[in-house]
Design an enzyme around this catalytic site. Structure first.
Site, PDB file in Angstrom:
ATOM      1  N   GLY A  44      18.560  59.243  37.521  1.00 33.67           N
ATOM      2  CA  GLY A  44      18.489  61.139  37.354  1.00 33.67           C
ATOM      3  C   GLY A  44      17.313  61.085  39.433  1.00 33.67           C
ATOM      4  O   GLY A  44      16.537  62.054  39.059  1.00 33.67           O
ATOM      5  N   HIS A  45      17.625  61.031  40.117  1.00 32.61           N
ATOM      6  CA  HIS A  45      16.970  61.404  41.489  1.00 32.61           C
ATOM      7  C   HIS A  45      18.094  60.891  42.784  1.00 32.61           C
ATOM      8  O   HIS A  45      19.225  60.417  42.301  1.00 32.61           O
ATOM      9  CB  HIS A  45      15.622  60.133  40.934  1.00 32.61           C
ATOM     10  CG  HIS A  45      16.402  58.681  41.403  1.00 32.61           C
ATOM     11  ND1 HIS A  45      16.320  58.105  40.683  1.00 32.61           N
ATOM     12  CD2 HIS A  45      16.664  57.623  42.450  1.00 32.61           C
ATOM     13  CE1 HIS A  45      17.301  56.741  40.519  1.00 32.61           C
ATOM     14  NE2 HIS A  45      18.022  56.765  41.843  1.00 32.61           N
ATOM     15  N   ARG A  46      17.291  61.504  43.312  1.00 34.81           N
ATOM     16  CA  ARG A  46      17.430  61.448  44.668  1.00 34.81           C
ATOM     17  C   ARG A  46      17.040  60.906  45.230  1.00 34.81           C
ATOM     18  O   ARG A  46      15.497  60.584  45.452  1.00 34.81           O
ATOM     19  CB  ARG A  46      18.604  62.301  45.364  1.00 34.81           C
ATOM     20  CG  ARG A  46      17.371  64.014  46.181  1.00 34.81           C
ATOM     21  CD  ARG A  46      17.978  64.939  45.914  1.00 34.81           C
ATOM     22  NE  ARG A  46      17.416  66.489  45.529  1.00 34.81           N
ATOM     23  CZ  ARG A  46      16.702  66.580  46.353  1.00 34.81           C
ATOM     24  NH1 ARG A  46      17.111  67.010  47.768  1.00 34.81           N
ATOM     25  NH2 ARG A  46      16.776  68.202  46.507  1.00 34.81           N
ATOM     26  N   HIS A  91      22.431  61.520  41.191  1.00 37.97           N
ATOM     27  CA  HIS A  91      22.752  60.916  40.831  1.00 37.97           C
ATOM     28  C   HIS A  91      22.316  59.877  39.488  1.00 37.97           C
ATOM     29  O   HIS A  91      21.159  59.879  38.984  1.00 37.97           O
ATOM     30  CB  HIS A  91      23.007  59.613  41.366  1.00 37.97           C
ATOM     31  CG  HIS A  91      22.339  58.555  41.946  1.00 37.97           C
ATOM     32  ND1 HIS A  91      21.312  59.025  42.974  1.00 37.97           N
ATOM     33  CD2 HIS A  91      21.787  58.007  41.164  1.00 37.97           C
ATOM     34  CE1 HIS A  91      20.274  57.949  43.866  1.00 37.97           C
ATOM     35  NE2 HIS A  91      20.926  57.292  42.074  1.00 37.97           N
ATOM     36  N   ILE A 116      13.410  61.512  44.619  1.00 37.64           N
ATOM     37  CA  ILE A 116      13.075  63.227  44.748  1.00 37.64           C
ATOM     38  C   ILE A 116      13.643  63.088  43.012  1.00 37.64           C
ATOM     39  O   ILE A 116      14.760  62.827  43.077  1.00 37.64           O
ATOM     40  CB  ILE A 116      13.868  63.633  45.144  1.00 37.64           C
ATOM     41  CG1 ILE A 116      13.066  63.314  47.044  1.00 37.64           C
ATOM     42  CG2 ILE A 116      13.288  65.354  44.368  1.00 37.64           C
ATOM     43  CD1 ILE A 116      14.390  64.187  47.761  1.00 37.64           C
TER      44      ILE A 116
END
Length: 128
Positions: A44-46, A91, A116
């Protein structure tokens, strides 16, 4: 956008040997494993800078990717499949099998400022 690469695997009657050498587009600074996952979604981030290579070395899982221009899902179900996740790829990992072990190679050491957590805005398909 994230992309799959096949890792070189040597097979003989004794078993399989998979090699990770000169195939990931970065120097490896960090390795971590994700396992024992219930039905939760992980990730749940990049990233700002970090590139990752994800390999499900046991079992299977699905990795969803969205780079702000397109989205796709990748099934990692073999230890010779390696998913390269670029910094811009927001992702999530989900649908872990009970025995799944997801190994991730990273181009940078952990730094909370590199994450992020806000997904890309939803894109509306509007006919003109």
């Amino acid at each position: 956008m994230a992309s799959l690469i096949n890792l070189k695997t040597f097979t003989d009657p004794r078993g399989n040997l998979t090699v990770i050498e000169k195939v990931v587009p970065f120097d490896i600074k960090r390795i971590f494993y994700i396992y024992g996952v219930d039905e939760s979604e992980r990730g749940g981030h990049r990233h700002v800078e970090t590139i990752q290579a994800a390999i499900c070395i046991r079992g299977h899982c699905v990795i969803y990717n969205n780079n702000g221009h397109g989205e796709s899902s990748f099934v990692l179900d073999s230890p010779d499949k390696c998913l390269i996740i670029n910094p811009e790829d927001w992702h999530t990992m989900h649908s872990f099998s009970e025995d799944a072990i997801l190994m991730v190679l990273a181009s940078a050491y952990f730094d909370a400022k590199d994450y992020i957590h806000t997904p890309y805005p939803m894109r509306l398909n509007v006919a003109v």
